[in-house]
Enzyme design. Structure first.
Site, short mmCIF file in Angstrom:
data_model
loop_
_atom_site.label_atom_id
_atom_site.label_comp_id
_atom_site.label_asym_id
_atom_site.label_seq_id
_atom_site.Cartn_x
_atom_site.Cartn_y
_atom_site.Cartn_z
CG ASP A 1 -0.06 12.68 -0.09
OD1 ASP A 1 1.18 12.77 -0.08
OD2 ASP A 1 -0.67 11.74 -0.63
CD GLU B 1 2.37 5.85 -2.61
OE1 GLU B 1 1.30 5.94 -2.01
OE2 GLU B 1 3.08 6.83 -2.92
#
Length: 649
Positions: A402, A457
């Protein structure tokens, strides 16, 4: 290599080398690409004889003051016609991809220009035959349109970006040189014709962005991040460039540069069905792929590990993750993920006290559930070999990496390094905080999904994504490749009732809209974002979510209009799954089931409930018998959806 290649023809034509104009047609003649070689090289793309891309100059300037495409003479020209079948290691929409194109190669002194014409698009790239080291100072990329078209514009503010954009409706003339976007992006050329612009084969080079032109109001111009000279680490994850070079790539020896891709369609459905980015990508670079396993994942971070109805304190601890494993095992999910919190930030091998990775791996194996670990890219890179070796020793099956947030040359090379090193250890890779797919998943099939999308998200803190946004994604972002949007919310709200809540999040739109995302959105590593405690309370929905696959043998787009609605039928084995979505407008459709084979089928339906316009979680079920001659009436609430499983009786 899992592909069957049938080379029907390889035709080499002797052009008059004094000629300055070259014409290349697609296999059926639908697409024509014209190349003019004069003081500058320009290209033009036509659909059925009508210009889609007006004459547009292209060039590449090197540090030795030479400029490819300017004042050049063709030494050799040849064409090739290719028809082959590609069999992806990890299927996304088709088990077999038909790859047919004609190619023109113009050879110059120490480089060449390759141009391909497909029936639904065109692409070109530069190829270097140079020896030694050299720098690419700039690349001229122009897309000149013959009119001031409407566009879907994923506007950016910086090269430091997750590329999680909203596709703004605008016009070409409103995008000057002071505005730019990431790619891919979509142009509405009128009369149902759309042109999708992106790239493929991005290796060892900077990513393509687009800005407006002050010289031509109807043009888009390439923009590239320079080589990063200085950078600053912010927290454990944000490596922010503070100084760029005045060149975009450092090169050595012969190489291919990325394809500049134009997907041109006459109906919106073809955007969804296209595999052009994959077709242009580098061929497979790893040999053994038998270990690569797509599947579905129980995800912890979206709901903040906020499980309930248990006799232990929920959180980042082995008891909580065993609860996730039990849930995954019960419903046949292949993986769980340990997202942020399992290690002390800053040191990827400093595991927190309440987590024992090996114990979780062993417990998961006893339940046929494997483990994927989330990592910050910089923290992983600090101990890359040691950490990956430890993950392999633990028995972990993949990583979710990420916060890269860049696509300059160094970072693009980092992606390939991660793919390669993980493949050596039989680890899957899911890139988050990432740029869009550009074909790396063909070269390294263990690269199984990407974010680079404004996904669910964001509803933890934002009113986007909403159904309007979701109805742009299949036609733009998903054209590039798999997208880890992370669907599956079980707390669903109307536009009026939605409220961002970080620890107990909800989604915009109906329950069946969330179910429909599993058929419409493509990700071979597909997440179930919500809380297992919530899923346990929804056995009817889990009947669908436990059955729906994450890869497909065939795809049929039944209805489609960018940003408004879509209905897709996908086949896995002998079973068909149908998903439909609408934006904030209520909608009715009639879907023909003529894709079915002979005989009678059982169709189980999940549909918006009669009160879904007021209580978005309302849904209903029904089971009916259908045949290939059946027509199904679909009614969707605002922000609604509809799904069905169709199996042979």
């Amino acid at each position: 290599m899992k592909q069957l290649i049938f080379l029907f023809a390889l035709l080499v034509l002797g052009f008059n080398l004094a000629a300055k104009d070259y014409t290349l047609e697609s296999p059926t003649g639908k697409i024509t690409v014209k190349i003019a070689v004069g003081e500058k090289i320009s290209y033009e793309v036509l659909l059925n004889g009508k210009a889609i891309i007006a004459p547009s100059t292209i060039s590449m300037t090197l540090d030795d003051a030479t400029s490819w495409g300017i004042g050049e003479k063709v030494k050799k020209a040849k064409t090739a016609s290719v028809s082959q079948e590609l069999k992806p290691v990890v299927q996304r929409k088709f088990a077999t991809i038909k790859d047919e194109y004609n190619q023109l190669t113009l050879s110059f002194k120490d480089h060449s220009l390759e141009v391909r014409a497909y029936d639904k698009g065109a692409a070109y790239r530069w190829v270097s035959n140079k020896k030694g080291d050299y720098k690419v100072m700039s690349e001229e990329v122009n897309f000149n349109f013959p009119a001031d078209h409407n566009i879907w514009f994923p506007e950016e503010e910086s090269f430091m970006s997750h590329q999680e954009r909203v596709y703004l409706r605008d016009k070409l003339s409103n995008v000057g040189s002071d505005r730019f976007c990431s790619t891919g992006m979509l142009v509405d050329c009128g009369n149902n014709v759309k042109t999708y612009i992106s790239e493929s084969g991005l290796l060892d080079y900077a990513g393509l962005w687009l800005q407006g032109s002050d010289e031509n109001a109807n043009a888009l111009v390439g923009k590239f991040p320079g080589v990063v000279l200085e950078e600053e680490l912010i927290r454990d994850r944000d490596m922010k460039p503070t100084k760029y070079a005045d060149y975009i790539a450092e090169c050595s020896g012969p190489r291919n540069f990325p394809w500049r891709v134009m997907l041109i369609t006459e109906n919106d459905a073809d955007l969804i069905q296209s595999d052009l980015i994959y077709q242009l990508a580098p061929e497979q670079l790893i040999e053994n792929t038998d270990w690569i396993k797509p599947g579905k994942v129980a995800w912890d971070w979206w709901n903040a590990n906020n499980i309930y109805g248990v006799d232990f304190e929920s959180g980042i601890n082995n008891q909580t993750y065993k609860y996730y494993i039990d849930f995954a095992s019960k419903y046949g999910l292949d993986y769980i993920i340990l997202d942020e919190g399992w290690y002390h930030l800053g040191d990827v091998l400093d595991v927190v006290d309440d987590i024992d990775i090996r114990e979780l791996v062993d417990y998961g194996k006893s339940k046929n559930v494997d483990i994927i670990l989330w990592v910050v890219w910089k923290t992983l890179d600090d101990k890359l070999i040691e950490a990956l070796d430890q993950f392999k020793a633990w028995g972990v099956k993949g990583i979710k990496i990420d916060f890269m947030q860049r696509d300059d040359q160094w970072m693009v090379n980092f992606y390939e390094k991660i793919a390669k090193e993980c493949a050596k250890r039989e680890l899957l890779v899911d890139f988050h905080g990432a740029y869009k797919p550009v074909g790396l998943d063909r070269a390294y099939p263990n690269v199984i999904s990407y974010e680079g999308v404004r996904g669910l998200e964001n509803n933890k803190w934002s009113e986007l994504p909403d159904p309007e946004h979701n109805l742009t994604l299949p036609f733009i972002r998903m054209v590039a490749g798999p997208m880890d949007y992370t669907p599956g919310a079980m707390i669903n709200k109307t536009k009026l009732n939605f409220n961002p809540v970080f620890t107990e999040p909800m989604s915009m739109g109906t329950r069946c809209h969330q179910l429909g995302l599993y058929v419409v959105f493509e990700s071979p590593l597909q997440m179930l974002a919500d809380n297992p405690s919530n899923y346990y309370r929804e056995p009817e929905c889990m009947e669908f979510l436990s059955a729906v696959p994450s890869t497909w043998d065939d795809t049929k787009v039944l209805e489609a209009k960018v940003s408004d609605y879509v209905a897709i039928a996908r086949r896995s084995g002998d079973t068909w799954y149908v998903g439909a979505l609408t934006d904030w407008d209520p909608r009715e459709m009639e879907l023909k089931l003529d894709f079915l084979g002979n005989g009678t089928y059982t169709m189980k339906v999940w549909k918006d409930g009669i009160n879904a316009d007021k209580h978005a979680a309302d849904f209903a079920q029904e089971t009916v018998q259908v045949t290939s001659g059946s027509t199904v009436k679909v009614k969707m609430a605002p922000g609604g959806g509809w799904v069905a499983i169709i199996s042979k009786k």
